[in-house]
Design an enzyme around this catalytic site. Structure first.
Site, PDB file in Angstrom:
ATOM      1  N   TYR A  12     -17.167  -9.355  -2.153  1.00  0.00           N
ATOM      2  CA  TYR A  12     -15.757  -9.409  -2.539  1.00  0.00           C
ATOM      3  C   TYR A  12     -14.837  -9.342  -1.314  1.00  0.00           C
ATOM      4  O   TYR A  12     -13.716  -9.839  -1.347  1.00  0.00           O
ATOM      5  CB  TYR A  12     -15.408  -8.248  -3.481  1.00  0.00           C
ATOM      6  CG  TYR A  12     -15.620  -8.540  -4.946  1.00  0.00           C
ATOM      7  CD1 TYR A  12     -16.864  -8.937  -5.417  1.00  0.00           C
ATOM      8  CD2 TYR A  12     -14.575  -8.408  -5.851  1.00  0.00           C
ATOM      9  CE1 TYR A  12     -17.059  -9.184  -6.760  1.00  0.00           C
ATOM     10  CE2 TYR A  12     -14.765  -8.662  -7.201  1.00  0.00           C
ATOM     11  CZ  TYR A  12     -16.001  -9.048  -7.645  1.00  0.00           C
ATOM     12  OH  TYR A  12     -16.183  -9.301  -8.978  1.00  0.00           O
TER      13      TYR A  12
ATOM     14  N   LYS B  50     -31.106  -7.543  -4.813  1.00  0.00           N
ATOM     15  CA  LYS B  50     -32.010  -8.701  -4.702  1.00  0.00           C
ATOM     16  C   LYS B  50     -32.691  -8.640  -3.334  1.00  0.00           C
ATOM     17  O   LYS B  50     -32.431  -9.453  -2.450  1.00  0.00           O
ATOM     18  CB  LYS B  50     -31.216 -10.007  -4.865  1.00  0.00           C
ATOM     19  CG  LYS B  50     -30.855 -10.342  -6.302  1.00  0.00           C
ATOM     20  CD  LYS B  50     -32.029 -10.815  -7.143  1.00  0.00           C
ATOM     21  CE  LYS B  50     -32.437 -12.223  -6.799  1.00  0.00           C
ATOM     22  NZ  LYS B  50     -33.598 -12.682  -7.624  1.00  0.00           N
TER      23      LYS B  50
ATOM     24  N   ASP C 157     -31.697  -9.515 -11.313  1.00  0.00           N
ATOM     25  CA  ASP C 157     -31.911 -10.443 -12.434  1.00  0.00           C
ATOM     26  C   ASP C 157     -32.745  -9.774 -13.526  1.00  0.00           C
ATOM     27  O   ASP C 157     -32.441  -9.860 -14.718  1.00  0.00           O
ATOM     28  CB  ASP C 157     -32.542 -11.762 -11.967  1.00  0.00           C
ATOM     29  CG  ASP C 157     -33.790 -11.572 -11.128  1.00  0.00           C
ATOM     30  OD1 ASP C 157     -34.049 -10.451 -10.662  1.00  0.00           O
ATOM     31  OD2 ASP C 157     -34.520 -12.569 -10.929  1.00  0.00           O
TER      32      ASP C 157
ATOM     33  N   ASP D 251     -20.270  -6.155 -11.173  1.00  0.00           N
ATOM     34  CA  ASP D 251     -19.299  -6.884 -11.992  1.00  0.00           C
ATOM     35  C   ASP D 251     -20.022  -7.538 -13.170  1.00  0.00           C
ATOM     36  O   ASP D 251     -19.609  -7.436 -14.321  1.00  0.00           O
ATOM     37  CB  ASP D 251     -18.606  -7.944 -11.120  1.00  0.00           C
ATOM     38  CG  ASP D 251     -17.575  -8.733 -11.896  1.00  0.00           C
ATOM     39  OD1 ASP D 251     -16.836  -8.120 -12.675  1.00  0.00           O
ATOM     40  OD2 ASP D 251     -17.521  -9.968 -11.729  1.00  0.00           O
TER      41      ASP D 251
ATOM     42  N   ASP E  97     -20.378  -6.206 -17.412  1.00  0.00           N
ATOM     43  CA  ASP E  97     -19.955  -7.013 -18.571  1.00  0.00           C
ATOM     44  C   ASP E  97     -21.090  -7.101 -19.595  1.00  0.00           C
ATOM     45  O   ASP E  97     -20.867  -7.020 -20.805  1.00  0.00           O
ATOM     46  CB  ASP E  97     -19.552  -8.433 -18.147  1.00  0.00           C
ATOM     47  CG  ASP E  97     -18.044  -8.574 -17.940  1.00  0.00           C
ATOM     48  OD1 ASP E  97     -17.406  -7.555 -17.613  1.00  0.00           O
ATOM     49  OD2 ASP E  97     -17.510  -9.688 -18.107  1.00  0.00           O
TER      50      ASP E  97
HETATM   51  C1  IPM Z   1     -13.577  -6.429 -13.150  1.00  0.00           C
HETATM   52  C2  IPM Z   1     -12.890  -7.770 -13.079  1.00  0.00           C
HETATM   53  C3  IPM Z   1     -12.380  -7.979 -11.663  1.00  0.00           C
HETATM   54  C4  IPM Z   1     -13.572  -8.030 -10.745  1.00  0.00           C
HETATM   55  C5  IPM Z   1     -11.467  -9.203 -11.487  1.00  0.00           C
HETATM   56  C6  IPM Z   1     -10.303  -9.206 -12.441  1.00  0.00           C
HETATM   57  C7  IPM Z   1     -10.984  -9.331 -10.063  1.00  0.00           C
HETATM   58  O1  IPM Z   1     -13.738  -8.774 -13.504  1.00  0.00           O
HETATM   59  O2  IPM Z   1     -12.918  -5.418 -12.857  1.00  0.00           O
HETATM   60  O3  IPM Z   1     -14.748  -6.391 -13.520  1.00  0.00           O
HETATM   61  O4  IPM Z   1     -14.189  -9.089 -10.557  1.00  0.00           O
HETATM   62  O5  IPM Z   1     -13.908  -6.993 -10.180  1.00  0.00           O
HETATM   63 MG    MG Z   2     -15.600  -8.065 -14.279  1.00  0.00          MG
END
Ligand code: IPM
Ligand code: MG
Length: 366
Positions: free
Chosen positions: A141, A192, A225, A249, A253
């Site tokens: 990042y 990884k 993975d 990240d 999710d």
């Molecule tokens: C998160 C989001 C952010 C990230 C974006 C909005 C920059 O997806 O907080 O998970 O990628 O970290």
């Molecule tokens: Mg995210």
């Protein structure tokens, strides 16, 4: 002592869900010996529209002074054409980087009332309680070099750099091990190492700090993975997962969706701690700005409300109040009240009604 809370609603559904959080803060101000002053400012596209930057220096000054920052969400198609350095997400990334909020805690817990709403079978996610600890200020990042180079002949090169140093890996691993000790004492470190040198370093350094200081905690290493696959196969094998910025990240999710909806999951981004109170801290839902449902009263405010609950715990040292708020949320769900994202689609309540129901429940149980 009055606590200073900076609220940055941001874009999309951000303002709607933060409105409900504001009511909850108000409730604690009126009903508990918790004193908080709230201040509002702009971030993301909302800030760009007014200030031509996704976070202004004056907002950064407020953020540095605040005891806690509560953020809604940033981004949306409206700003697709904005210069890259001013895109809405850049505001959030600057907050994380400049405040050195390196430890991102993303719990994925499943409320029992919702164990039927997951895409996974009930027995796979019932009573799920895992915590993803994501490194938030390093890795790809922020790594240099980065950019897009024009190589001529219609050929371009996009570059990002994944880079980690020992101290960064050690400090995030320590957070994971310390938290695991208060939970089920197991850490899974994910990288990884079979493909990336930065992954190999991550593996070796986590292993080293474990041997030096945390050998009482069970440690397991898992390729990222495989970790994604194991999360949907049998998530209850995990307690704490520690991983880098990018894998964190993605994996968070995945973990969030296990619990039924992204609309349920809070997160805390914390800086270096002095004892148990963190110097800087930002709390935000894991979900994004959801521009498709913005302004329709369909958003689920629970992730944001639970993010405030995390601030009660980590910034304000008020575990009991944090538990009370979680109980109120849980009770409301037990009564069958649902926003659209967690409903079966036939009957659901609005963002505002969900907020009001939680307030009412706080009145009932306090
Ligand atoms: C998160 C989001 C952010 C990230 C974006 C909005 C920059 O997806 O907080 O998970 O990628 O970290
Ligand atoms: Mg995210």
């Amino acid at each position: 002592m009055t606590n200073k809370i900076l609220i940055l609603p941001g874009d999309g559904i951000g303002p709607e869900v933060m409105q409900e959080v504001d009511k909850v803060i108000d409730w604690f101000n009126k009903n508990k010996d918790f004193k908080a002053e709230t201040e509002y400012d702009l971030v993301g596209g909302a800030s760009y529209d007014t200030n031509k930057t996704s976070i202004s220096d004056s907002t950064m000054t407020l953020a540095k002074k605040a005891d806690a920052i509560l953020l809604g969400a940033v981004g949306g198609p409206k700003w697709d054409k904005v210069e890259y350095e001013n895109r809405p997400e850049a505001g959030l990334l600057r907050l994380r980087k400049d405040l050195d909020l390196f430890a991102n805690l993303r719990p994925a817990t499943c409320f029992s009332a919702l164990s039927g709403s997951s895409a996974l079978k009930k027995e796979v996610i019932e009573d799920l309680d895992i915590l993803i600890v994501r490194e938030l200020t390093g890795g790809i990042y922020f790594g240099e070099p980065r950019g897009i180079e024009d190589l001529g002949n219609n050929n371009r090169r996009g570059i990002n750099t994944q880079v980690y140093e020992t101290w960064e890996i050690h400090r995030i691993a320590k957070v994971a091990f310390e938290l695991a000790r208060k939970r089920n004492n197991k850490v899974t470190s994910s990288e990884k190492r079979n493909v990336m040198e930065s992954g190999l370093l991550w593996y070796e350094e986590v292993k080293r700090i474990h041997e030096d200081k945390y050998s009482d905690v069970q440690l397991e290493h898992m390729l990222a993975d495989n970790c994604g696959m194991q999360l949907v196969r049998w998530p209850k094998q995990f307690d704490v997962i520690v991983t880098d910025n990018l894998f964190g990240d993605i994996l968070s999710d995945v973990a969030a969706m296990l619990t039924g909806s992204l609309g349920m999951l809070p997160s805390a981004s914390l800086g270096e701690s002095e004892e148990s109170i963190f110097k800087s801290a930002l709390y935000e839902p894991v979900h994004g700005s959801a521009p498709d449902i913005a302004g329709k009263a369909l958003a689920n405010p629970i992730a944001s409300i639970l993010s405030f609950s995390m601030s009660l715990k980590y910034s304000f040292n008020r575990q009991e109040d944090s538990d009370l708020l979680e109980k109120a949320v849980s009770n409301v769900l037990n009564k069958g009240l649902r926003t659209k994202d967690i409903s079966d689609g036939s009957k659901y309540i609005s963002t505002n009604e969900m907020g009001e129901s939680i307030i009412q429940e706080l009145n009932n149980i306090s």
